[in-house]
Scaffold this motif. Structure first.
Motif, PDB file in Angstrom:
ATOM      1  N   LEU A 158       0.859  -1.189   0.000  1.00 34.95           N
ATOM      2  CA  LEU A 158       0.000   0.000   0.000  1.00 34.95           C
ATOM      3  C   LEU A 158       0.892   1.235   0.000  1.00 34.95           C
ATOM      4  O   LEU A 158       1.765   1.370   0.865  1.00 34.95           O
ATOM      5  CB  LEU A 158      -0.889  -0.037   1.254  1.00 34.95           C
ATOM      6  N   ILE A 159       0.704   2.086  -1.014  1.00 28.75           N
ATOM      7  CA  ILE A 159       1.568   3.263  -1.177  1.00 28.75           C
ATOM      8  C   ILE A 159       0.693   4.523  -1.196  1.00 28.75           C
ATOM      9  O   ILE A 159      -0.383   4.521  -1.813  1.00 28.75           O
ATOM     10  CB  ILE A 159       2.361   3.168  -2.508  1.00 28.75           C
ATOM     11  N   THR A 160       1.146   5.561  -0.517  1.00 29.40           N
ATOM     12  CA  THR A 160       0.479   6.865  -0.667  1.00 29.40           C
ATOM     13  C   THR A 160       1.435   7.803  -1.396  1.00 29.40           C
ATOM     14  O   THR A 160       2.655   7.676  -1.267  1.00 29.40           O
ATOM     15  CB  THR A 160       0.095   7.493   0.688  1.00 29.40           C
ATOM     16  N   ALA A 161       0.869   8.727  -2.156  1.00 24.90           N
ATOM     17  CA  ALA A 161       1.718   9.609  -2.969  1.00 24.90           C
ATOM     18  C   ALA A 161       1.066  10.974  -3.147  1.00 24.90           C
ATOM     19  O   ALA A 161      -0.148  11.118  -3.005  1.00 24.90           O
ATOM     20  CB  ALA A 161       1.951   8.966  -4.341  1.00 24.90           C
ATOM     21  N   GLY A 162       1.931  11.942  -3.488  1.00 27.85           N
ATOM     22  CA  GLY A 162       1.432  13.277  -3.835  1.00 27.85           C
ATOM     23  C   GLY A 162       1.103  14.117  -2.616  1.00 27.85           C
ATOM     24  O   GLY A 162       1.320  13.712  -1.476  1.00 27.85           O
ATOM     25  N   PRO A 163       0.554  15.298  -2.885  1.00 25.35           N
ATOM     26  CA  PRO A 163       0.174  16.195  -1.785  1.00 25.35           C
ATOM     27  C   PRO A 163      -1.262  15.902  -1.341  1.00 25.35           C
ATOM     28  O   PRO A 163      -1.962  15.108  -1.973  1.00 25.35           O
ATOM     29  CB  PRO A 163       0.218  17.565  -2.476  1.00 25.35           C
ATOM     30  N   PHE A 195      -7.076  26.749  -1.590  1.00 32.64           N
ATOM     31  CA  PHE A 195      -6.669  25.688  -0.660  1.00 32.64           C
ATOM     32  C   PHE A 195      -5.239  25.903  -0.206  1.00 32.64           C
ATOM     33  O   PHE A 195      -4.494  26.677  -0.818  1.00 32.64           O
ATOM     34  CB  PHE A 195      -6.788  24.317  -1.340  1.00 32.64           C
ATOM     35  N   ILE A 196      -4.821  25.196   0.868  1.00 31.93           N
ATOM     36  CA  ILE A 196      -3.404  25.117   1.214  1.00 31.93           C
ATOM     37  C   ILE A 196      -2.914  23.709   0.875  1.00 31.93           C
ATOM     38  O   ILE A 196      -3.657  22.731   0.972  1.00 31.93           O
ATOM     39  CB  ILE A 196      -3.094  25.490   2.684  1.00 31.93           C
ATOM     40  N   SER A 197      -1.662  23.658   0.425  1.00 27.79           N
ATOM     41  CA  SER A 197      -1.105  22.376  -0.009  1.00 27.79           C
ATOM     42  C   SER A 197       0.414  22.505  -0.036  1.00 27.79           C
ATOM     43  O   SER A 197       0.988  23.317   0.700  1.00 27.79           O
ATOM     44  CB  SER A 197      -1.667  22.021  -1.394  1.00 27.79           C
ATOM     45  N   ASN A 198       1.088  21.737  -0.849  1.00 27.36           N
ATOM     46  CA  ASN A 198       2.554  21.795  -0.989  1.00 27.36           C
ATOM     47  C   ASN A 198       2.912  21.334  -2.399  1.00 27.36           C
ATOM     48  O   ASN A 198       2.063  20.814  -3.123  1.00 27.36           O
ATOM     49  CB  ASN A 198       3.218  20.923   0.096  1.00 27.36           C
ATOM     50  N   PRO A 199       4.195  21.519  -2.814  1.00 22.17           N
ATOM     51  CA  PRO A 199       4.538  21.254  -4.225  1.00 22.17           C
ATOM     52  C   PRO A 199       4.832  19.791  -4.569  1.00 22.17           C
ATOM     53  O   PRO A 199       5.382  19.516  -5.636  1.00 22.17           O
ATOM     54  CB  PRO A 199       5.813  22.084  -4.438  1.00 22.17           C
ATOM     55  N   SER A 200       4.455  18.846  -3.715  1.00 22.11           N
ATOM     56  CA  SER A 200       4.721  17.433  -4.034  1.00 22.11           C
ATOM     57  C   SER A 200       4.091  17.063  -5.383  1.00 22.11           C
ATOM     58  O   SER A 200       2.924  17.367  -5.636  1.00 22.11           O
ATOM     59  CB  SER A 200       4.150  16.542  -2.929  1.00 22.11           C
ATOM     60  N   SER A 201       4.874  16.377  -6.235  1.00 20.57           N
ATOM     61  CA  SER A 201       4.373  15.996  -7.566  1.00 20.57           C
ATOM     62  C   SER A 201       3.813  14.571  -7.595  1.00 20.57           C
ATOM     63  O   SER A 201       3.136  14.184  -8.536  1.00 20.57           O
ATOM     64  CB  SER A 201       5.521  16.070  -8.577  1.00 20.57           C
ATOM     65  N   ALA A 237      -3.504   8.292  -3.956  1.00 18.73           N
ATOM     66  CA  ALA A 237      -2.785   9.491  -4.400  1.00 18.73           C
ATOM     67  C   ALA A 237      -3.622  10.746  -4.250  1.00 18.73           C
ATOM     68  O   ALA A 237      -4.799  10.776  -4.632  1.00 18.73           O
ATOM     69  CB  ALA A 237      -2.357   9.328  -5.852  1.00 18.73           C
ATOM     70  N   GLY A 238      -2.980  11.780  -3.739  1.00 17.05           N
ATOM     71  CA  GLY A 238      -3.573  13.112  -3.723  1.00 17.05           C
ATOM     72  C   GLY A 238      -3.572  13.675  -5.136  1.00 17.05           C
ATOM     73  O   GLY A 238      -3.177  12.990  -6.083  1.00 17.05           O
ATOM     74  N   PRO A 239      -3.985  14.949  -5.296  1.00 20.02           N
ATOM     75  CA  PRO A 239      -4.087  15.522  -6.643  1.00 20.02           C
ATOM     76  C   PRO A 239      -2.716  15.619  -7.337  1.00 20.02           C
ATOM     77  O   PRO A 239      -1.853  16.363  -6.883  1.00 20.02           O
ATOM     78  CB  PRO A 239      -4.659  16.927  -6.395  1.00 20.02           C
ATOM     79  N   VAL A 240      -2.520  14.842  -8.391  1.00 18.56           N
ATOM     80  CA  VAL A 240      -1.264  14.844  -9.159  1.00 18.56           C
ATOM     81  C   VAL A 240      -1.607  14.834 -10.647  1.00 18.56           C
ATOM     82  O   VAL A 240      -2.734  14.532 -11.026  1.00 18.56           O
ATOM     83  CB  VAL A 240      -0.378  13.605  -8.830  1.00 18.56           C
ATOM     84  N   SER A 241      -0.607  15.139 -11.479  1.00 14.92           N
ATOM     85  CA  SER A 241      -0.812  15.091 -12.936  1.00 14.92           C
ATOM     86  C   SER A 241       0.104  14.018 -13.496  1.00 14.92           C
ATOM     87  O   SER A 241       1.045  14.332 -14.223  1.00 14.92           O
ATOM     88  CB  SER A 241      -0.475  16.430 -13.567  1.00 14.92           C
ATOM     89  N   LEU A 242      -0.145  12.785 -13.157  1.00 15.69           N
ATOM     90  CA  LEU A 242       0.705  11.678 -13.611  1.00 15.69           C
ATOM     91  C   LEU A 242      -0.173  10.583 -14.187  1.00 15.69           C
ATOM     92  O   LEU A 242      -1.298  10.381 -13.709  1.00 15.69           O
ATOM     93  CB  LEU A 242       1.494  11.101 -12.419  1.00 15.69           C
ATOM     94  N   ALA A 268       3.397  10.192   0.695  1.00 15.56           N
ATOM     95  CA  ALA A 268       2.547  11.391   0.551  1.00 15.56           C
ATOM     96  C   ALA A 268       3.043  12.539   1.417  1.00 15.56           C
ATOM     97  O   ALA A 268       3.477  12.335   2.548  1.00 15.56           O
ATOM     98  CB  ALA A 268       1.105  11.047   0.928  1.00 15.56           C
ATOM     99  N   ALA A 269       2.986  13.741   0.840  1.00 13.55           N
ATOM    100  CA  ALA A 269       3.294  14.960   1.587  1.00 13.55           C
ATOM    101  C   ALA A 269       1.958  15.501   2.093  1.00 13.55           C
ATOM    102  O   ALA A 269       1.278  16.273   1.407  1.00 13.55           O
ATOM    103  CB  ALA A 269       3.996  15.970   0.685  1.00 13.55           C
ATOM    104  N   VAL A 270       1.569  15.015   3.259  1.00  9.13           N
ATOM    105  CA  VAL A 270       0.258  15.367   3.809  1.00  9.13           C
ATOM    106  C   VAL A 270       0.313  16.805   4.324  1.00  9.13           C
ATOM    107  O   VAL A 270       1.231  17.170   5.055  1.00  9.13           O
ATOM    108  CB  VAL A 270      -0.109  14.414   4.972  1.00  9.13           C
ATOM    109  N   SER A 271      -0.665  17.596   3.898  1.00  7.92           N
ATOM    110  CA  SER A 271      -0.748  18.976   4.394  1.00  7.92           C
ATOM    111  C   SER A 271      -1.143  18.900   5.872  1.00  7.92           C
ATOM    112  O   SER A 271      -2.184  18.367   6.213  1.00  7.92           O
ATOM    113  CB  SER A 271      -1.802  19.738   3.598  1.00  7.92           C
TER     114      SER A 271
END
Ligand code: CTP
Length: 217
Positions: free
Chosen positions: A6-11, A21-27, A49-54, A89-92
């Motif tokens: 189980l993997i988490t990724a992105g912001p 919103f507040i977030s961070n630059p994780s891709s 995955a959080g919001p990413v463009s991949l 994941a880079a959790v806000s």
């Protein structure tokens, strides 16, 4: 042995009105590369995955989320049967106390937004882990990278932490290359990279594979 990962990724994103919103630059690139590397090894992979463009990695089950609360709920639902949890994941860490239903109109005056902490997903799951599960965190640090990562390793009660510098333009966020210092219990320390995130991911998964093999003996 068949391994479920189980993997988490992105912001994550935390909105205070429908368009801000507040977030961070994780891709999300590191987490997606790990998902691909794990899948290539024949592991069954769930990727939250959080919001990413991949693009969606081939052979991986993708679960898109937006907020930390959604990531907690989705990860919690998938955690039971997993053998390895890798939280890239880079959790806000904070969310606005209130999210307004309509777009906030500007007034020309300062605006204060009160923030409250979000749950720590990794620490929450670690509390109900089975001893045979391997828990891996990623420490995003701008200073004292290794020392701060080691503190998180023990505070979150996990097995490994990948210390990751996110300081300045050479930091990990958004780049195609990375360097990790993988830290474990009893002084385990392995530098991975600098190399492409693809190669770093393959090496990381190989290290975890070796750790899992030792556990199941
Ligand atoms: N993490 C988490 N839930 C949070 C914050 C972080 O599960 N609310 C996880 C991250 O996915 C990562 C690890 O905890 O695997 C370390 O995250 P990091 O952002 O480096 O540290 P924090 O615990 O948020 O602490 P700080 O922001 O004070 O450095």
């Amino acid at each position: 042995m068949s391994i479920r990962c189980l993997i988490t990724a992105g912001p994550t994103r935390e909105y205070f009105d429908p368009v801000r919103f507040i977030s961070n630059p994780s891709s999300g690139k590191m987490g997606f590369a790990i998902a691909e590397a794990a899948s290539a090894l024949g592991w069954t992979v769930d990727l939250v995955a959080g919001p990413v463009s991949l693009p969606e990695p081939v052979g991986v089950m993708l679960y898109p989320v937006v907020t930390a609360e959604e990531m907690l709920r989705q990860t919690d639902a998938l955690f039971g049967p997993c053998d390895v949890l890798i939280m890239t994941a880079a959790v806000s860490d904070w969310r606005p106390k209130v999210c307004l239903p309509e777009k906030l109109k500007k007034t020309g005056k300062n605006l204060s937004v009160e923030l409250e902490p979000v749950p720590d997903i990794l620490a929450t799951l670690a509390q109900r882990r089975r001893p045979d599960q391997l828990l891996v965190g990623f420490a995003a640090e701008t200073e004292s990278v290794e020392e701060n990562a080691r503190t998180k390793l023990s505070q979150k009660k996990i097995d490994f932490i990948a210390a990751n510098s996110v300081a300045g333009p050479a930091g990990a966020f958004g780049r195609d290359e990375n360097q990790l210092i993988l830290l474990g219990r009893e002084g385990y320390r392995q530098v991975i990279g600098p190399a492409s995130k693809k190669v770093v991911a393959q090496k990381l998964v190989a290290e975890l594979s070796a750790a899992l093999a030792t556990r199941s003996c």
